[in-house]
Design a protein around this motif. Structure first.
Motif, short mmCIF file in Angstrom:
data_model
loop_
_atom_site.label_atom_id
_atom_site.label_comp_id
_atom_site.label_asym_id
_atom_site.label_seq_id
_atom_site.Cartn_x
_atom_site.Cartn_y
_atom_site.Cartn_z
N ASP A 1 13.33 -0.12 -6.55
CA ASP A 1 13.36 -0.92 -5.47
C ASP A 1 11.84 -1.77 -4.33
O ASP A 1 11.27 -1.30 -5.07
CB ASP A 1 13.46 0.62 -4.23
CG ASP A 1 14.51 -0.51 -3.35
OD1 ASP A 1 15.76 -0.29 -2.88
OD2 ASP A 1 13.51 -0.43 -1.68
N LYS A 2 12.33 -2.56 -4.27
CA LYS A 2 11.50 -3.80 -3.41
C LYS A 2 10.40 -3.24 -2.19
O LYS A 2 9.58 -3.83 -2.09
CB LYS A 2 11.45 -5.05 -3.13
CG LYS A 2 13.53 -4.57 -2.58
CD LYS A 2 13.55 -6.58 -1.79
CE LYS A 2 14.37 -5.97 -0.53
NZ LYS A 2 13.72 -5.79 0.71
N ASP A 3 11.39 -1.81 -1.50
CA ASP A 3 10.39 -1.82 -0.16
C ASP A 3 9.79 -0.51 -0.93
O ASP A 3 9.04 0.51 -0.17
CB ASP A 3 11.10 -1.70 -0.40
CG ASP A 3 12.31 -2.57 1.17
OD1 ASP A 3 11.79 -3.80 0.87
OD2 ASP A 3 13.45 -2.98 1.21
N ALA A 4 9.83 -0.08 -2.17
CA ALA A 4 9.41 1.24 -2.71
C ALA A 4 7.84 1.54 -2.30
O ALA A 4 7.54 3.19 -1.97
CB ALA A 4 9.83 1.36 -3.76
N LEU A 5 7.25 0.66 -2.91
CA LEU A 5 6.22 0.49 -2.63
C LEU A 5 5.37 0.12 -1.15
O LEU A 5 3.52 0.67 -1.46
CB LEU A 5 5.14 -0.04 -4.11
CG LEU A 5 5.21 0.83 -5.17
CD1 LEU A 5 4.60 -0.29 -5.82
CD2 LEU A 5 5.39 2.04 -5.34
N THR A 6 5.84 -0.24 -0.34
CA THR A 6 5.42 -0.82 0.61
C THR A 6 3.97 0.20 2.16
O THR A 6 4.99 1.35 2.30
CB THR A 6 6.54 -0.64 2.32
OG1 THR A 6 7.36 -1.82 1.23
CG2 THR A 6 5.71 -1.41 3.18
N GLY A 7 3.09 -0.25 1.77
CA GLY A 7 1.99 0.89 2.22
C GLY A 7 1.19 1.62 1.75
O GLY A 7 0.48 3.16 1.68
N THR A 8 1.65 1.87 0.71
CA THR A 8 1.43 2.71 -0.48
C THR A 8 -0.17 2.72 -0.82
O THR A 8 -0.37 1.13 -1.69
CB THR A 8 2.22 3.26 -2.36
OG1 THR A 8 3.24 3.44 -1.78
CG2 THR A 8 1.69 4.17 -3.05
N PRO A 9 -0.98 3.54 -0.80
CA PRO A 9 -2.00 3.01 -1.31
C PRO A 9 -2.23 2.29 -3.01
O PRO A 9 -1.87 4.17 -3.47
CB PRO A 9 -3.40 4.43 -0.99
CG PRO A 9 -2.31 5.18 0.16
CD PRO A 9 -1.27 4.77 0.02
N MET A 10 -2.75 1.75 -3.52
CA MET A 10 -2.80 2.07 -5.27
C MET A 10 -3.82 1.46 -5.23
O MET A 10 -4.43 0.71 -5.12
CB MET A 10 -1.94 0.66 -5.40
CG MET A 10 -1.31 0.58 -6.89
SD MET A 10 0.58 -0.17 -6.66
CE MET A 10 0.53 -0.11 -8.72
N LEU A 11 -4.18 1.83 -7.11
CA LEU A 11 -5.34 1.69 -7.47
C LEU A 11 -5.14 0.96 -8.63
O LEU A 11 -4.30 1.59 -9.97
CB LEU A 11 -6.37 3.04 -7.92
CG LEU A 11 -6.83 3.19 -8.74
CD1 LEU A 11 -8.34 1.65 -8.06
CD2 LEU A 11 -8.42 4.45 -8.84
N LEU A 12 -5.40 -0.16 -9.66
CA LEU A 12 -4.85 -0.85 -10.79
C LEU A 12 -6.41 -0.61 -11.68
O LEU A 12 -7.43 -0.84 -11.92
CB LEU A 12 -5.03 -2.37 -10.24
CG LEU A 12 -4.17 -2.55 -8.60
CD1 LEU A 12 -4.24 -4.04 -8.83
CD2 LEU A 12 -2.81 -1.73 -9.04
N GLY A 13 -5.41 -0.68 -12.80
CA GLY A 13 -6.50 -0.38 -13.92
C GLY A 13 -5.91 -1.41 -14.97
O GLY A 13 -4.28 -1.45 -15.33
N ALA A 14 -6.98 -1.43 -16.41
CA ALA A 14 -6.44 -2.61 -17.24
C ALA A 14 -7.18 -2.74 -18.00
O ALA A 14 -8.66 -2.43 -17.97
CB ALA A 14 -6.12 -4.55 -16.74
N THR A 15 -6.59 -2.60 -19.58
CA THR A 15 -7.71 -2.33 -20.67
C THR A 15 -7.54 -3.58 -21.43
O THR A 15 -6.10 -4.19 -21.68
CB THR A 15 -7.25 -1.36 -21.61
OG1 THR A 15 -5.58 -1.49 -21.44
CG2 THR A 15 -7.61 -0.03 -20.37
N GLY A 16 -8.05 -4.36 -22.46
CA GLY A 16 -8.03 -4.74 -23.43
C GLY A 16 -9.17 -5.15 -24.16
O GLY A 16 -9.90 -3.94 -23.85
#
Length: 246
Positions: A116-131
């Motif tokens: 849902d487009k509002d599900a993550l509103t205000g949720t603290p989020m840490l991003l990661g990626a591998t390559g």
């Protein structure tokens, strides 16, 4: 509190899942957690646990068929629905994706497209990626961060990219620790505000009581003049005449 980790790695073992596990462990460690019994069956085996923290890992690879079915039928299978509900209910989120063609993987994007487009509103989020190469190190900034900013998540300043040559290096460990520390601040309960002293809490508000009881001007404004003084007010013109001002 619920910490949900979304890993979109495709292989087993997966460097993407490894980065997700290390970010989880760093977050728990930074929150001054000690080793204890894990609260979720899918918790990273090397990560410490917290008695008040429920850690849940979503392996997007295992939901690939369910994601395609949801797109074609409009209804999520039970396992996918549970994963989406877990992400929507998270108090904090870690999301890690492999890099394909200079961006996040299609499966990773498809999973969050179903949220849902509002599900993550205000949720603290840490991003990661591998390559496989350091040339994609800005994928977290030009692809991941705009995606989750659009979803109004609270994306943390530090995002972690791990190329093949980064594993085992001190630089990667430092970035993981810093990122975990940033997220841990949102998982530590805030101290209760100090209770007011009983004497001051029960004491009457003397100033307010006196102000309410004070006489009012014709417009209703509170005035500090007593009622007797108000009855002897001298018009301004008379005061000018008394001073001899023409």
């Amino acid at each position: 509190m619920k910490l949900v980790v979304v890993s979109a790695g495709l292989s087993t073992p997966s460097s993407t899942r490894l980065l997700a596990d290390r970010l989880t462990a760093a977050t728990l460690t930074a929150a001054t957690l000690t080793a204890a019994t894990p609260t979720a069956a899918t918790l990273a085996p090397a990560g410490p646990a917290h008695p008040d923290l429920d850690v849940h890992v979503v392996e997007v690879r295992e939901l690939a068929t369910d994601i395609a079915q949801h797109f074609t039928t409009g209804f999520p299978p039970a396992r996918l629905a549970a994963a989406l509900d877990a992400v929507a209910a998270a108090d904090a989120l870690i999301a890690v994706t492999p890099v394909f063609a200079g961006s996040y993987s299609g499966l990773f994007k498809s999973f969050f497209d179903l949220l849902d487009k509002d599900a993550l509103t205000g949720t603290p989020m840490l991003l990661g990626a591998t390559g496989g190469t350091a040339r994609h190190s800005l994928v977290t900034e030009h692809a991941l961060r705009p995606l989750f900013s659009y979803l109004r998540a609270l994306v943390l300043p530090t995002a972690v990219y791990a190329a093949s040559e980064d594993w085992g290096g001190e630089g990667l460990a430092g970035r993981i620790t810093r990122a975990g520390t940033e997220l841990a601040r949102f998982l530590t309960p805030a101290p209760h505000p100090a209770a007011p002293a009983s004497a001051s809490a029960s004491a009457p508000d003397v100033d307010t009581t006196a102000a309410v009881a004070a006489p009012r001007s014709p417009t209703g404004a509170i005035t500090s003049l007593p009622s007797t003084a108000a009855a002897t007010l001298t018009p301004f013109a008379e005061r000018l005449a008394a001073l001899g001002v023409q």
